[in-house]
Design an enzyme around this catalytic site. Structure first.
Site, PDB file in Angstrom:
ATOM      1  N   ASP A 371       0.852  -1.423   0.432  1.00 55.74           N
ATOM      2  CA  ASP A 371      -0.230  -0.519  -0.200  1.00 55.74           C
ATOM      3  C   ASP A 371       1.519   1.132   0.396  1.00 55.74           C
ATOM      4  O   ASP A 371       1.796   1.110   0.357  1.00 55.74           O
ATOM      5  CB  ASP A 371      -1.233   0.044   1.561  1.00 55.74           C
ATOM      6  CG  ASP A 371      -0.231   0.277   2.487  1.00 55.74           C
ATOM      7  OD1 ASP A 371       0.968  -0.274   2.588  1.00 55.74           O
ATOM      8  OD2 ASP A 371      -0.945   1.301   3.449  1.00 55.74           O
ATOM      9  N   GLU A 372      -0.024   2.654  -0.070  1.00 58.32           N
ATOM     10  CA  GLU A 372       0.867   3.520  -0.165  1.00 58.32           C
ATOM     11  C   GLU A 372       2.373   3.201  -0.802  1.00 58.32           C
ATOM     12  O   GLU A 372       2.903   4.619  -0.046  1.00 58.32           O
ATOM     13  CB  GLU A 372       0.834   4.400   1.142  1.00 58.32           C
ATOM     14  CG  GLU A 372      -0.797   3.953   1.526  1.00 58.32           C
ATOM     15  CD  GLU A 372      -1.431   4.491   2.712  1.00 58.32           C
ATOM     16  OE1 GLU A 372      -1.641   5.385   3.117  1.00 58.32           O
ATOM     17  OE2 GLU A 372      -0.065   4.774   3.568  1.00 58.32           O
TER      18      GLU A 372
END
Length: 566
Positions: A371-372
């Site tokens: 993620d991210e």
């Protein structure tokens, strides 16, 4: 007479003691009777008689009435709500003569010993765990029963209680139901007066989803082995079966890796705000795994990559594209770090970490984050995931990743954990749905529903609010089966409640943010959709409060729930 009574006899009459002696039986905890004797000289015999007659008047006319008998808790008044309940007949009462029968099954004996350890402190009863006998509490495995891997049947009546399951996990979950059916005082660690009734009838129960998880972020703030065990016990009460440990992030690396020792020694030496951090030795991690497994929770370790990797980059210069190690980071920003995707040493690092972590983890899954990764180009991200997912498979594990994995090419059998919001773009949701229709399993963790680090409201002293405020009703009142448009119901593997710890520093903080929302997530994962009803649930939730008080759980008294008086 209200629990305390006496009798006396004139001097020279027949009785159980010599003349001039009065016998006062006083029941004590554990239903034992302690007999106190008063010895009066002959000259005071008449005075003593008058005094005791006066005392009789005190106890029979002036004392408060005897407490009403404890009514058994209805079989349906547990969390998660059982699949099927039939109330019938009088209750069973656990007494000093109750035994726990387990037959010849080691798994049944393990569940029986766990149950006995739960009940002995508060009841004061011996509760022997035996192979044979009649009545009492019976735990049995019936491998041909209709219970699945985690289901059970509970039968209760005046003659005893029988818990039946096909697998050990089912017996354990049945024990948790039995535990909740008893008065909340059973959670105390000192002897309580009882009684200990269990309503008569039958519960037939199986879970809706195979994945009922809770994530604990030990990277932003480090939590000791004992603190993690404490959380495991909270999860076990509500039939969770996955403990997802977020073991690495920008602020700390929390697991020893022999081939890259500075990851833990240096990368684990701090945390958000600059505290001392910490890490788990391999033996400490094994202890967490063993403890969770004994409570039928499977540990899912996560090494987040290619982003959220600053602690690793600070530990080893060669993992950076420029070959320069940055200083340690103790802030809370996200999205700025990335492993160097073009470098071959990156994949040596990944192979070593996954190999050592997989060897420590008997469970089926290994979470690779994903993620991210804002500082990684989409092309590099896809390339990285194509290289890393086969490494997980090579060491015998199934890939789990945050739902951004669906923007690359999820491996066959991989699971994607969706953490988006109601306001997440239609394009991103469609990407997840497309992967689900192609065979990727989906774990639902919508941040504006089940992120336990979100504030309840603007007055909450802990937590964040980037996903909005998440009160108890919002956390509970949604259906995982229909939450994401275009995702087939059979692609949903279950639900998971993450607890990120930027603002969470100790077990008291964990309790305050997890309770009362955590049991609702458990119910979404376990109970049939037809049982989900907010008004009924909030009543059952309120009834949990005395149990939490007895367990020392400091919970948020949400105004959406009619809690018992404090």
């Amino acid at each position: 007479m209200g629990g305390l009574f006496h009798r006396f006899r004139p001097e020279g009459s027949a009785g159980d003691g010599p003349a001039g002696e009065w016998s006062i039986p006083i029941p004590t905890k554990g239903a034992r009777v302690r007999r106190h004797r008063l010895h009066l000289p002959g000259s005071l015999h008449l005075l003593g008689s008058l005094l005791l007659v006066a005392a009789t008047g005190l106890f029979t006319s002036g004392a408060a009435p005897a407490p009403a008998p404890v009514e058994p808790r209805p079989l349906a008044q547990v969390i998660p709500a059982p699949a099927s309940v039939t109330e019938a007949g009088p209750p069973y009462r656990i007494t000093g003569t109750t035994g726990i029968r387990v037959g010849d099954s080691p798994a049944a004996r393990a569940a029986g010993e766990y149950l006995a350890d739960l009940l002995r402190p508060a009841t004061g009863y011996p509760l022997p765990v035996t192979r044979h006998g009649a009545g009492g509490i019976r735990l049995r495995l019936a491998h041909d029963g209709p219970y699945g891997a985690e289901g059970y049947r509970l039968d209760s009546g005046p003659a005893g209680i029988t818990l039946t399951a096909a697998r050990p996990a089912g017996l354990f979950h049945g024990v948790q139901t039995l535990r909740q059916l008893l008065p909340a005082a059973v959670e105390e660690d000192t002897v309580q007066p009882g009684p200990w009734p269990v309503a008569g009838g039958t519960i037939r129960d199986t879970p809706r989803y195979p994945w009922r998880g809770a994530m604990l972020d030990v990277a932003r703030h480090f939590f000791t082995v004992d603190e993690v065990k404490r959380y495991v016990d909270r999860l076990a009460l509500y039939k969770f079966n996955k403990l997802h440990l977020h073991l690495s992030d920008d602020q700390g690396w929390r697991i020893a890796v022999d081939s890259w020792p500075r990851l833990a020694e240096y990368g684990g030496s701090t945390e958000v705000g600059g505290g001392p951090g910490g890490h788990y030795t391999k033996e400490q991690y094994r202890e967490i795994v063993r403890y969770a497994a004994a409570r039928h929770l499977e540990v899912v370790p996560e090494i987040d990559m290619p982003g959220h990797t600053h602690a690793a980059l600070a530990s080893y210069a060669e993992l950076n594209c420029d070959g320069v190690a940055p200083p340690l980071y103790t802030g809370t920003a996200v999205g700025f770090s990335s492993l160097c995707v073009p470098k071959e040493v990156t994949y040596d690092f990944v192979d070593d970490v996954i190999r050592e972590l997989a060897a420590l983890t008997p469970g089926r899954y290994l979470h690779i984050g994903g993620d991210e990764a804002h500082s990684t180009s989409h092309a590099d991200y896809a390339r990285f995931m194509e290289r890393v997912q086969p490494v997980v498979a090579r060491y015998g594990k199934t890939v789990v990743g945050w739902h951004q994995l669906t923007g690359a090419s999820p491996a066959r059998g991989a699971l994607a954990q969706y953490w988006g919001l109601d306001r997440t773009s239609d394009e991103e949701k469609a990407e997840v749905a497309k992967a689900a229709r192609s065979g990727t399993g989906i774990i639902l963790s919508p941040a504006d529903r089940v992120y336990l680090d979100m504030k309840y409201d603007r007055t909450t002293p802990l937590g964040l609010s980037w996903a909005g405020y998440v009160e108890v009703k919002r956390s509970y009142d949604w259906d995982p089966g229909s939450y994401l448009p275009g995702v087939p119901q059979d692609a949903v593997r279950g639900v998971e409640a993450p607890l990120w710890t930027e603002t969470i520093e100790n077990s008291a903080h964990i309790d305050h943010m997890a309770f009362p929302r955590l049991p609702g997530v458990a119910e979404l994962g376990w109970s049939p959709a037809a049982t989900h009803d907010w008004e009924d649930y909030r009543t059952r939730l309120a009834a949990q409060a005395p149990r939490w008080d007895a367990l020392g759980i400091g919970y948020h008294r949400s105004p959406q729930v009619d809690w018992p008086a404090a």
